[in-house]
Design a protein around this motif. Structure first.
Motif, PDB file in Angstrom:
ATOM      1  N   ASP A 495       1.279  -1.530  -0.319  1.00  8.05           N
ATOM      2  CA  ASP A 495      -0.187   0.234   0.152  1.00  8.05           C
ATOM      3  C   ASP A 495       0.948   1.303   0.156  1.00  8.05           C
ATOM      4  OD1 ASP A 495      -1.983   1.871  -0.054  1.00  8.05           O
ATOM      5  OD2 ASP A 495      -2.239   1.314   2.186  1.00  8.05           O
ATOM      6  N   ASP A 496       1.507   1.380  -1.092  1.00  7.04           N
ATOM      7  CA  ASP A 496       1.836   2.823  -1.390  1.00  7.04           C
ATOM      8  C   ASP A 496       1.779   4.140  -0.350  1.00  7.04           C
ATOM      9  OD1 ASP A 496       3.483   4.399  -2.403  1.00  7.04           O
ATOM     10  OD2 ASP A 496       4.403   4.415  -4.062  1.00  7.04           O
ATOM     11  N   PRO A 497       2.105   4.533   0.432  1.00 10.11           N
ATOM     12  CA  PRO A 497       1.255   5.875   1.227  1.00 10.11           C
ATOM     13  C   PRO A 497       1.628   6.615   0.269  1.00 10.11           C
ATOM     14  CG  PRO A 497       3.267   5.248   1.690  1.00 10.11           C
ATOM     15  CD  PRO A 497       3.064   3.604   0.965  1.00 10.11           C
ATOM     16  N   LEU A 498       2.191   6.886  -0.549  1.00  6.74           N
ATOM     17  CA  LEU A 498       2.246   8.164  -1.620  1.00  6.74           C
ATOM     18  C   LEU A 498       2.049   8.201  -2.713  1.00  6.74           C
ATOM     19  CD1 LEU A 498       6.275   9.467   0.124  1.00  6.74           C
ATOM     20  CD2 LEU A 498       4.119  10.739   0.007  1.00  6.74           C
ATOM     21  N   GLY A 499       1.466   6.333  -3.468  1.00  5.19           N
ATOM     22  CA  GLY A 499       0.980   6.836  -4.570  1.00  5.19           C
ATOM     23  C   GLY A 499      -0.620   6.874  -4.487  1.00  5.19           C
ATOM     24  N   LYS A 500      -1.260   7.539  -4.010  1.00  4.60           N
ATOM     25  CA  LYS A 500      -2.801   8.615  -4.288  1.00  4.60           C
ATOM     26  C   LYS A 500      -3.397   7.597  -5.190  1.00  4.60           C
ATOM     27  CE  LYS A 500      -0.840  12.887  -1.880  1.00  4.60           C
ATOM     28  NZ  LYS A 500       0.828  12.024  -2.297  1.00  4.60           N
ATOM     29  N   ALA A 501      -3.167   6.045  -5.167  1.00  3.14           N
ATOM     30  CA  ALA A 501      -4.007   5.648  -6.215  1.00  3.14           C
ATOM     31  C   ALA A 501      -5.519   5.504  -6.647  1.00  3.14           C
ATOM     32  CB  ALA A 501      -3.131   4.037  -6.768  1.00  3.14           C
ATOM     33  N   SER A 502      -6.498   6.167  -7.467  1.00  2.00           N
ATOM     34  CA  SER A 502      -7.448   5.901  -7.573  1.00  2.00           C
ATOM     35  C   SER A 502      -8.152   4.024  -7.775  1.00  2.00           C
ATOM     36  CB  SER A 502      -8.218   6.533  -8.563  1.00  2.00           C
ATOM     37  OG  SER A 502      -7.778   6.337  -9.672  1.00  2.00           O
ATOM     38  N   LEU A 503      -9.015   4.269  -7.496  1.00  2.00           N
ATOM     39  CA  LEU A 503      -9.475   2.711  -8.225  1.00  2.00           C
ATOM     40  C   LEU A 503      -9.628   1.406  -9.037  1.00  2.00           C
ATOM     41  CD1 LEU A 503     -11.480   0.380  -6.608  1.00  2.00           C
ATOM     42  CD2 LEU A 503     -13.140   1.158  -8.139  1.00  2.00           C
ATOM     43  N   GLY A 504      -8.136   1.244  -9.139  1.00  2.00           N
ATOM     44  CA  GLY A 504      -7.899   0.299 -10.312  1.00  2.00           C
ATOM     45  C   GLY A 504      -6.231   0.708 -11.161  1.00  2.00           C
ATOM     46  N   GLU A 505      -6.007   1.813 -10.492  1.00  5.70           N
ATOM     47  CA  GLU A 505      -4.267   2.200 -10.566  1.00  5.70           C
ATOM     48  C   GLU A 505      -3.726   1.836  -9.750  1.00  5.70           C
ATOM     49  OE1 GLU A 505      -4.480   3.069 -13.480  1.00  5.70           O
ATOM     50  OE2 GLU A 505      -7.006   3.534 -14.209  1.00  5.70           O
ATOM     51  N   GLY A 506      -2.609   2.306  -9.916  1.00  3.83           N
ATOM     52  CA  GLY A 506      -1.527   2.640  -9.006  1.00  3.83           C
ATOM     53  C   GLY A 506      -0.476   2.086 -10.196  1.00  3.83           C
ATOM     54  N   GLY A 507       1.047   2.894  -9.370  1.00  5.46           N
ATOM     55  CA  GLY A 507       2.280   2.412  -9.632  1.00  5.46           C
ATOM     56  C   GLY A 507       2.940   0.875  -9.629  1.00  5.46           C
ATOM     57  N   TRP A 508       2.210   0.360  -8.353  1.00  5.72           N
ATOM     58  CA  TRP A 508       2.904  -0.857  -8.389  1.00  5.72           C
ATOM     59  C   TRP A 508       2.392  -1.813  -9.438  1.00  5.72           C
ATOM     60  CZ3 TRP A 508       5.925  -3.079  -3.926  1.00  5.72           C
ATOM     61  CH2 TRP A 508       6.462  -2.184  -3.599  1.00  5.72           C
ATOM     62  N   ALA A 509       0.620  -1.860  -9.899  1.00  4.31           N
ATOM     63  CA  ALA A 509       0.516  -2.335 -10.696  1.00  4.31           C
ATOM     64  C   ALA A 509       0.975  -1.975 -11.916  1.00  4.31           C
ATOM     65  CB  ALA A 509      -1.045  -2.060 -10.739  1.00  4.31           C
ATOM     66  N   ASP A 510       1.711  -1.319 -12.212  1.00  5.85           N
ATOM     67  CA  ASP A 510       1.811  -1.001 -13.470  1.00  5.85           C
ATOM     68  C   ASP A 510       3.570  -1.594 -13.953  1.00  5.85           C
ATOM     69  OD1 ASP A 510      -0.025   1.047 -14.623  1.00  5.85           O
ATOM     70  OD2 ASP A 510       0.908   2.671 -13.539  1.00  5.85           O
ATOM     71  N   LEU A 511       3.853  -1.440 -12.309  1.00  8.97           N
ATOM     72  CA  LEU A 511       5.266  -2.493 -12.383  1.00  8.97           C
ATOM     73  C   LEU A 511       4.882  -3.424 -12.642  1.00  8.97           C
ATOM     74  CD1 LEU A 511       8.072  -3.447 -10.674  1.00  8.97           C
ATOM     75  CD2 LEU A 511       8.307  -1.322 -12.117  1.00  8.97           C
TER      76      LEU A 511
END
Length: 677
Positions: A495-511
């Motif tokens: 849970d990247d505390p700085l990702g501020k990802a919306s539903l279905g998004e996220g830098g970790w998912a992209d990686l």
């Protein structure tokens, strides 16, 4: 190793494969990768190289096989002994101007384990560490490459082979240990594990220069390094920027209140107990800040008044250490890799008295884990004279919190990098310092590579799509193995505390998606770990399952075993009226969920590209997903996000791989607001 002088004595700089150029006085020398307890790759010629006097005849003998060579004018020699079947122990002799004899040499499977902190994390800091070595670890041999950066490829590494026992295993990579044990148990042959790891490092640091400069999209990574190396002012400016970044992202130590309150002498009430060594998060203390540790040391009469050598192992991050209330040593930010640097301090004889003495250590943790990160064998105190038996310090200590701070949340995407060849985050420097020596002149034969890295490239997933396969291909070229097996870990949930990802998004998912794309390279495999992270812990402690999943992939890919090595993997997604039906590979033992409830973790969207959580049900080898909010679905995602729900698995207890059927860019701010409702 036994050395028998048989020529002019002297010293030579060792090399791996091709030893460093001979010094003025030369004698037979080989790489540090050649030594007692070593494992050579079975079924492959055993390549040796070294240096000696120019024109010197060299003879190597192993298991009754003899091979000869002769040094050239530069004093270098190479040879290849015939391949061996699995077995041992053997004795290896190398005869030149002197004779070197290496004992307890085995033939088996040799694997390279590389990556950043989650591959580096030692067994002692993982779950079930005591149980893992309770039955011993026969059949495993361990080699740790010393952490070193270099501006150009080095000729040798620092390190030595060790027999696997509880002490050696405690400080070794937990993932690699569990992987090796599974391979040994299944194949019944010796396994040699070579660990080359460095926490917080990006993939470009592990990639050869030529491979990066050959790709126009990756060449800037090297150009930035070169610019810094040739511009002292720019380097100074970046160092200043890094200090400012750390001041902003890491907690700062505002003063040693505990010393003023008498903690160094063991005073004050409210001390609790903690077994050391361990990081305090493993003991349930989920904080940053300052924590004091103390322990009584009963000194024998014979040691009174004598200087003592104190070893504390690595302390994460900074420490000030006291003996009977007086400061005897400290390690701060001025020390490179301070969080991993073993502490060795001298206790002055004037402070050492017979009987009860008080040892106190103030530890300040400014980010991540905190506490004693070494091994039990590294905690000791005793006379510095050779042969003196020290007192062990591992076990129960008392601790007291001086300053309690919430875990720091650092924005690593903004950290200044490429501070020069001594910065492990700079491009090429870890390849040069830690891996290039394994390929010099005569590359080390390997069964394959296991790799766990990617956290330091989160936020640069598009670049990683090119960088990661480039690195794999470059390693294969350097090791002269076009299809060298390469098995890697897909990043777990966090849970990247700085990702501020919306539903279905996220830098970790992209990686993770970029990692999965590397499966297009031949002879690669991936271990999915989306279900074994700890959400808020960048370094999840469940490493046995990670090692087991890597071993399953190795048994399938490298050893041809008929094992189910992966969980459900997307085959097809077809719209069925108001739902989408998904079919999976890897479902031959059926589909299940980890909690027995309907699958969670699916998202569904229509033409408006707004994601909604979907209801899902298992239907034979597939899953049907739908949502009343999406009457005309066109896309589906599973396990997509930094720390998404994910409960789907197969009958072999292996999790489904995250996937998406769309190729949409990241959502806009307006869409993010709608998705979050």
């Amino acid at each position: 190793m036994t050395v028998v002088a048989s020529g002019r004595a002297g010293a030579a700089g060792p090399d791996v494969g091709g030893v460093a150029a001979p010094a003025a006085r030369v004698e037979t020398a080989v790489s540090s990768l050649v030594g007692d307890h070593m494992v050579v790759q079975r079924g492959r010629p055993i390549r040796l190289a070294g240096t000696d006097l120019p024109g010197q005849a060299i003879r190597a003998t192993l298991a009754g096989r003899i091979t000869r060579a002769k040094t050239g004018a530069d004093g270098r020699w190479t040879l290849a002994l015939p391949a061996l079947d699995a077995g041992g122990p053997f004795e290896l002799t190398v005869e030149g101007s002197r004779t070197l004899t290496f004992s307890d040499v085995w033939s088996g499977e040799v694997w390279l384990a590389a990556g950043q902190s989650n591959m580096e994390l030692p067994l002692t800091r993982s779950l079930g560490a005591d149980d893992a070595v309770a039955g011993g670890c026969p059949g495993l041999h361990l080699f740790t490459v010393a952490q070193t950066t270099a501006a150009a490829p080095r000729p040798d590494v620092d390190g030595k082979w060790q027999l696997c026992d509880a002490t050696a295993a405690a400080g070794f990579s937990a993932v690699a240990y569990h992987f090796g044990r599974e391979i040994h148990r299944t194949l019944g042959v010796p396994v040699g594990l070579i660990q080359a790891t460095w926490g917080g490092t990006p993939a470009e640091a592990w990639t050869p220069r030529a491979a990066l400069t050959a790709d126009p999209t990756l060449k800037p990574l090297v150009e930035v390094l070169d610019a810094v190396e040739h511009d002292p002012q720019r380097r100074a400016d970046l160092a200043k920027a890094l200090a400012a970044w750390e001041a902003k992202n890491f907690h700062q130590d505002t003063g040693n209140r505990g010393e003023r309150m008498g903690y160094a002498k063991g005073g004050g009430a409210g001390w609790a107990k903690m077994d050391l060594p361990q990081v305090w998060e493993n003991a349930g203390l989920n904080i940053d800040g300052a924590v004091w540790f103390r322990r009584e040391v009963v000194v024998p009469d014979a040691w009174a008044g004598r200087d003592l050598a104190l070893s504390l192992g690595a302390v994460d991050d900074f420490d000030v250490t006291y003996w009977n209330g007086e400061r005897i040593g400290a390690t701060g930010a001025e020390t490179p890799q301070y969080y991993a640097a073993p502490r060795h301090y001298t206790v002055p004889g004037r402070l050492v008295k017979s009987g009860r003495n008080v040892l106190a250590v103030r530890v300040f943790d400014h980010y991540g884990s905190g506490g004693f990160a070494g091994t039990p064998a590294q905690l000791s105190v005793g006379p510095s004279e050779p042969g003196a038996a020290p007192l062990p310090l591992a076990g129960p200590w008392q601790y007291k919190i001086e300053r309690r701070l919430p875990p720091a949340k650092a924005d690593w995407s903004t950290r200044p990098t490429a501070l020069g060849a001594d910065d492990p985050q700079s491009a090429t420097v870890l390849w040069n310092g830690m891996l290039a020596p394994l390929t010099a002149s005569v590359p080390l034969p390997l069964a394959g590579v296991i790799w766990y890295q990617g956290e330091s490239n989160v936020g640069r997933a598009a670049q990683y799509r090119a960088l990661f396969p480039t690195m794999i291909r470059a390693w294969r070229a350097e090791f002269r193995e076009p299809t060298l097996p390469f098995i890697y870990v897909q990043l777990p949930n966090f849970d990247d505390p700085l990702g501020k990802a919306s539903l279905g998004e996220g830098g970790w998912a992209d990686l993770r998606e970029a990692q999965a794309a590397a499966l297009r390279e031949p002879k690669t495999a991936m271990a999915v770990t989306l279900d074994v992270g700890e959400g808020t812990n960048l370094h999840p402690r469940e490493k046995h399952e990670v090692g087991r999943r890597l071993a399953l992939q190795a048994l399938r890919l490298v050893y041809g075993r008929d094992v189910l090595a992966a969980g459900p993997t997307l085959l097809a997604a077809v719209r069925a009226e108001t739902a989408i039906r998904i079919r999976f590979a890897g479902a031959t033992r059926g589909l299940e969920t980890s909690d027995g409830a309907p699958p969670r973790g699916f998202l569904i969207a229509g033409a408006d590209r707004v994601w909604h959580r979907a209801s899902a049900r298992i239907d034979r080898d597939g899953v049907v997903v739908s949502s009343p909010d999406v009457p005309a679905p066109i896309a589906v995602r599973y396990g997509w996000g930094n720390d998404p729900p994910n409960t789907l698995k197969n009958g072999a207890d292996l999790p489904a791989a995250p996937f998406r059927t769309d190729d949409w860019p990241a959502v806009t701010a307006a869409t993010a607001e709608k998705s979050a409702r």
